[in-house]
Design a protein around this motif. Structure first.
Motif, PDB file in Angstrom:
ATOM      1  N   CYS A   1       0.839  -1.196   0.000  1.00 54.98           N
ATOM      2  CA  CYS A   1       0.000   0.000   0.000  1.00 54.98           C
ATOM      3  C   CYS A   1       0.875   1.249   0.000  1.00 54.98           C
ATOM      4  O   CYS A   1       2.092   1.157   0.113  1.00 54.98           O
TER       5      CYS A   1
ATOM      6  N   GLN B   1     -13.481   2.494  -3.326  1.00 54.04           N
ATOM      7  CA  GLN B   1     -12.830   1.245  -2.921  1.00 54.04           C
ATOM      8  C   GLN B   1     -11.442   1.467  -2.319  1.00 54.04           C
ATOM      9  O   GLN B   1     -10.428   0.937  -2.804  1.00 54.04           O
ATOM     10  N   SER B   2     -11.406   2.268  -1.280  1.00 51.37           N
ATOM     11  CA  SER B   2     -10.128   2.421  -0.584  1.00 51.37           C
ATOM     12  C   SER B   2     -10.357   2.384   0.917  1.00 51.37           C
ATOM     13  O   SER B   2     -11.427   2.745   1.406  1.00 51.37           O
TER      14      SER B   2
ATOM     15  N   ARG C   1      -8.167   3.437   4.462  1.00 53.50           N
ATOM     16  CA  ARG C   1      -6.952   3.958   5.077  1.00 53.50           C
ATOM     17  C   ARG C   1      -6.908   3.485   6.526  1.00 53.50           C
ATOM     18  O   ARG C   1      -7.924   3.476   7.215  1.00 53.50           O
TER      19      ARG C   1
ATOM     20  N   SER D   1      -2.611   3.320   3.041  1.00 58.78           N
ATOM     21  CA  SER D   1      -3.709   3.566   2.112  1.00 58.78           C
ATOM     22  C   SER D   1      -3.801   2.379   1.147  1.00 58.78           C
ATOM     23  O   SER D   1      -2.911   2.168   0.314  1.00 58.78           O
ATOM     24  N   TRP D   2      -4.861   1.587   1.297  1.00 58.41           N
ATOM     25  CA  TRP D   2      -5.052   0.375   0.501  1.00 58.41           C
ATOM     26  C   TRP D   2      -6.101   0.615  -0.579  1.00 58.41           C
ATOM     27  O   TRP D   2      -7.116   1.265  -0.328  1.00 58.41           O
ATOM     28  N   THR D   3      -5.854   0.068  -1.750  1.00 61.77           N
ATOM     29  CA  THR D   3      -6.844   0.168  -2.821  1.00 61.77           C
ATOM     30  C   THR D   3      -7.327  -1.232  -3.194  1.00 61.77           C
ATOM     31  O   THR D   3      -6.578  -2.208  -3.087  1.00 61.77           O
TER      32      THR D   3
ATOM     33  N   THR E   1      -9.661   4.066  -9.272  1.00 61.11           N
ATOM     34  CA  THR E   1      -9.320   3.904  -7.857  1.00 61.11           C
ATOM     35  C   THR E   1      -7.847   4.228  -7.614  1.00 61.11           C
ATOM     36  O   THR E   1      -7.490   4.936  -6.673  1.00 61.11           O
TER      37      THR E   1
ATOM     38  N   SER F   1      -6.117   7.303  -5.488  1.00 61.78           N
ATOM     39  CA  SER F   1      -5.134   7.082  -4.426  1.00 61.78           C
ATOM     40  C   SER F   1      -3.876   7.930  -4.652  1.00 61.78           C
ATOM     41  O   SER F   1      -3.352   8.541  -3.720  1.00 61.78           O
TER      42      SER F   1
ATOM     43  N   ASN G   1      -4.486  10.400  -1.704  1.00 63.31           N
ATOM     44  CA  ASN G   1      -4.030   9.744  -0.472  1.00 63.31           C
ATOM     45  C   ASN G   1      -2.538   9.513  -0.356  1.00 63.31           C
ATOM     46  O   ASN G   1      -2.039   9.278   0.740  1.00 63.31           O
ATOM     47  N   SER G   2      -1.809   9.496  -1.446  1.00 67.93           N
ATOM     48  CA  SER G   2      -0.406   9.087  -1.366  1.00 67.93           C
ATOM     49  C   SER G   2       0.450  10.189  -0.746  1.00 67.93           C
ATOM     50  O   SER G   2       0.045  11.355  -0.718  1.00 67.93           O
TER      51      SER G   2
END
Ligand code: FES
Length: 437
Positions: A193, A324-325, A327, A341-343, A357, A361, A365-366
């Motif tokens: 992630c 579809q994420s 955190r 942070s997972w997708t 998605t 991210s 989120n990154s």
């Protein structure tokens, strides 16, 4: 010395909290013991450990743990990542596959259920009074382990409520993420992630996801740049795919107020419901065809009109079902937290959905994104003030006293501090429970 419950209660008032809850090391230690040690903590998704022997290492309440698929039973175990001999961390690899785990110090080996497989030079223990078969020499399992639709949670405590009761209404968020797949299932993309070290207390991140009054200010530079770019596009030009993702971060107070916020039991909550920052995302015809075929028109419309944003599963994770994420918070110290942070891929959906998605991210989120670092800069500024004592109280008065009561929840205008106040109610409940143990 442990803080008395009277002193802890004085730190949380109905519409403000004392800044020391973000900076005091003793409070952090108690939070790890009483909140993180006594609730269900998100560990990972079953697709991270697909094959027997696959494992993933992480932490619960700063303790190293290992999610591993049992080679005999195929079930997922969550073990303390500690050797039963003298306590060395058994593996420091993030993920891998092993039929037998081996401690690097004296070579004790363990099966995937945590039981001791062998200790080298067994003769040295003969007639010493040590019973090597004693469970204390295993890699111990956590108190409780369970999963909901493939999402694995564990608790250090044995006497917690069942996972289903803990999640409560929030199960609908997880259901919706899975139901957005024509096959009703999701899987992680890749084996890892985005990992983003936040030099601040864990609560800032969770609170920010129910703070809808910051985007139009904290993210203005990004959203203004997007607006300028779009206004300069020649007429008739299709905007780049990034625009639909970034544009809502410049939404008005009215936009976020209408989205609404809902507070649930156990400190959980979510923004949106009917409307969110994902409502306007393009619906690809091939995706709609696959969904219609899987569910029928009416059920498909139900699934796709479910629009929650930033569902918080207190205290360890936040879910965006529409994109579809997930955190995940991994507190390290009082002023240091890793955010994962997972997708997820919607099984059976066209590749375009996954690409969106991943785009989301990267953009939001990154660690190198155009939005997340804005937030971190703001948390860090408050952390500085809380740590150096230059502010006593953190204010939570927005729309205070105007919550609407529904069955087992409270709702309010989206820019309300309701979600944060609700998290502090749960914080107090956990901290009080701890003292009575
Ligand atoms: Fe692990 Fe000794 S500490 S074998």
């Amino acid at each position: 010395m442990t803080l008395s419950i009277e002193k802890i209660e004085k730190l949380v008032e109905p519409a403000r909290v004392h800044s020391s809850v973000y900076a005091d090391e003793e409070i952090f230690r108690l939070e790890m013991e009483r909140i993180w040690g006594r609730s269900w903590i998100y560990i990972g998704h079953e697709s991270q450990v697909r094959k027997p022997g696959d494992y993933y290492s992480t932490t619960v309440a700063t303790l190293p743990v290992l999610m591993i698929r049992d080679t005999k039973t195929d079930q997922i175990n969550v073990l303390h990542n500690r050797c039963g001999h003298r306590g060395a961390i058994v593996t420091q690899k993030q993920c891998g596959t092993a039929e037998i785990l081996r401690c690097p110090y004296h070579g004790w080996t363990y099966r995937t259920d945590g039981s001791l497989h062998a200790a080298p030079h067994p003769g040295a223990y003969k007639d010493t009074g040590m019973n090597i078969k004693d469970a204390q020499y295993s890699m111990r399992s956590l108190g409780r382990v369970d999963q909901y639709r493939g999402f694995v949670f564990a608790s250090l405590a044995e006497d917690v409520v069942d996972l289903s009761d803990f999640l409560g209404e929030l199960k609908h968020t997880i259901d919706n993420m899975c139901d957005r797949s024509p096959e009703g299932e999701v899987e992680v993309t890749g084996l890892n992630c985005h990992r983003f070290l936040h030099p601040c207390n864990w609560k800032f991140f969770l609170e920010n996801l129910h703070d809808a009054m910051h985007p139009m200010c904290a993210h203005a530079a990004t959203s203004d740049a997007v607006q300028n770019y779009l206004s300069d596009l020649p007429e008739g030009t299709k905007p780049p795919a990034e625009a639909e993702i970034i544009d809502p971060f410049g939404g008005s107070y009215d936009f976020f107020d209408k989205m609404g916020v809902t507070a649930l039991e156990n400190g959980h909550g979510y923004m949106g419901g009917k409307k969110s920052i994902f409502s306007h995302f393009e619906m690809y015809p091939e995706y709609l065809d696959a969904m219609r075929e899987a569910y029928g028109e009416e059920r498909m419309q139900d699934i796709l009109s479910f629009n929650r944003h930033n569902a918080c599963c207190y205290p360890s994770s936040t879910i965006r079902d529409g994109i579809q994420s997930i955190r995940v918070l991994r507190p390290q110290t009082v002023n240091s937290t890793i955010i994962e942070s997972w997708t997820f891929r919607l099984k059976g959906a066209p590749e375009k959905l996954l690409q969106r998605t991943l785009r989301y991210s990267r953009l939001i989120n990154s660690p190198g994104s155009m939005v997340g670092p804005d937030d971190l800069d703001c948390y860090y500024r408050i952390q500085e003030s809380a740590s150096n004592g230059s502010i006593d109280w953190i204010d939570l008065h927005r729309y205070f006293g105007q919550d609407q009561s529904e069955a087992s929840s409270l709702t309010a205008m989206g820019t309300s501090d309701l979600g944060i106040r609700n998290q502090y109610q749960a914080w107090l409940d956990y901290m009080r429970q701890g003292e009575s143990q």
